[in-house]
Design an enzyme around this catalytic site. Structure first.
Site, PDB file in Angstrom:
ATOM      1  N   SER A  69       0.878  -1.182   0.000  1.00  0.00           N
ATOM      2  CA  SER A  69       0.000   0.000   0.000  1.00  0.00           C
ATOM      3  C   SER A  69       0.915   1.232   0.000  1.00  0.00           C
ATOM      4  CB  SER A  69      -0.929  -0.020   1.202  1.00  0.00           C
ATOM      5  OG  SER A  69      -0.231  -0.380   2.368  1.00  0.00           O
ATOM      6  N   CYS A  72      -0.062   7.423  -1.182  1.00  0.00           N
ATOM      7  CA  CYS A  72      -1.132   7.786  -2.130  1.00  0.00           C
ATOM      8  C   CYS A  72      -1.004   9.224  -2.636  1.00  0.00           C
ATOM      9  CB  CYS A  72      -2.492   7.574  -1.474  1.00  0.00           C
ATOM     10  SG  CYS A  72      -2.712   8.579  -0.001  1.00  0.00           S
TER      11      CYS A  72
END
Ligand SMILES: C[S@@+](CC[C@H](N)C(=O)[O-])C[C@H]1O[C@@H](n2cnc3c(N)ncnc32)[C@H](O)[C@@H]1O
Length: 294
Positions: A69, A72
């Site tokens: 992950s 972002c």
């Protein structure tokens, strides 16, 4: 039992989900020592404190599955959507370069919806296609699981030959009310000062625990510092306005009720870590869709 690497491990949403599956996280990697201490406290494994921008292929242990992950900001509106031009995308580019030598049987990647149209997504899709992985894109929000929090995210699942992924049927449980996540006891540090309230009240998303339709918006890592679109606030019984606690946020994200933060972390640090994490139910959902991995 199959083996997984948790890359950009934060507080360990993947490790939390892996607990329900036959998965051994053999190594986790994150450069934030506060995240690593929280991970160790809850999952028993100490992540390697390493900058993934420059980690070499040899430093990654063999594993069947990679979970990642990455930051972002390169793909989010707040981060100006610079994509691969953003230095925070370097770690993903570096790791994609190591897929060829490691060839994990499956790779799962989480990011904001803006990732879909980014040059980084194109690079990832081209890398996987060039190595004969099959790619699947899934969009999920905790609301899909009946949880009153809007946090839409994109998930990419890449599977090597022989491994299959089928999106499981979404078995949404009855909608849960937000008040069941709101604890009566809270730290005074969470209360918004009158000065801040007067200045920012127009931008705050405030809920009343008695509102049965109430939902939380996406909590971000900037929840402590920024009052605008960085998370929901709750009205207390005394009519004050407070932030959600880090423990309430991770419960909304699907972490177990005994999840804890190290005592020595500040409230700001705990909220930063909680706002950065991933919805555990979405990871479980994707793990349920994988077969022939072991
Ligand atoms: C979006 S968060 C992921 C959180 C994590 N999945 C979790 O369950 O909490 C991104 C994480 O990547 C870490 N990170 C960002 N850039 C990094 C880099 N270049 N090397 C190592 N870790 C990095 C951050 O410290 C942060 O914990």
């Amino acid at each position: 039992m199959f083996k997984a690497l948790e890359l950009f491990s934060g507080i360990g949403a993947f490790a939390q989900a892996a607990g329900k599956h036959k998965i051994q996280v053999v190594a986790a990697f994150d450069q934030d020592p506060r995240a690593n201490a929280t991970y160790k406290l809850n999952h028993g494994l100490m992540p390697k404190s390493r900058n993934l921008d420059s980690i070499s292929a040899d430093e990654l242990p063999a594993a069947d599955l990679w979970w990642m992950s990455p930051p972002c900001q390169p793909y989010s509106v707040r981060g100006n959507q610079k994509g691969l031009q953003d230095p925070r995308a370097r770690s993903l580019v570096n790791l994609l370069g190591h897929v060829k030598s490691h060839r994990p049987k499956a790779i799962m990647l989480e990011n904001v919806l803006g990732f879909r149209d980014s040059d980084a997504h194109k690079l990832a899709a081209d890398t996987f296609a060039g190595l004969n992985y099959e790619c699947h894109l899934i969009e999920h929000s905790p609301t899909d699981f009946g949880v009153p929090m809007r946090r839409p995210r994109l998930y990419l699942v890449a599977t090597a030959a022989g491994v299959t992924f089928r999106s499981p049927e979404l078995r949404k449980s009855a909608d849960i009310e937000l008040k069941s996540f709101i604890r009566p006891e809270f730290d005074e540090a969470l209360i918004v000062s009158e000065k801040d309230f007067d200045k920012y009240s127009c931008s705050l998303h405030i809920v009343k625990p008695t509102d049965r339709q109430a939902y939380a918006i996406c909590f971000t890592s900037g929840y402590w510092k920024s009052f605008k679109s960085s998370g929901t606030y709750v009205q207390t019984g005394e009519g004050k306005i407070r932030r959600f606690s880090p423990e309430e946020i991770v419960a909304l994200m699907g972490f177990s009720s005994d999840f804890a933060f190290p005592d020595n972390l500040t409230m700001q640090a705990k909220l930063h870590l909680a706002g950065n994490t991933v919805d555990v139910r979405s990871i479980e959902y994707m793990l349920n869709g994988l077969s022939n991995l072991g």
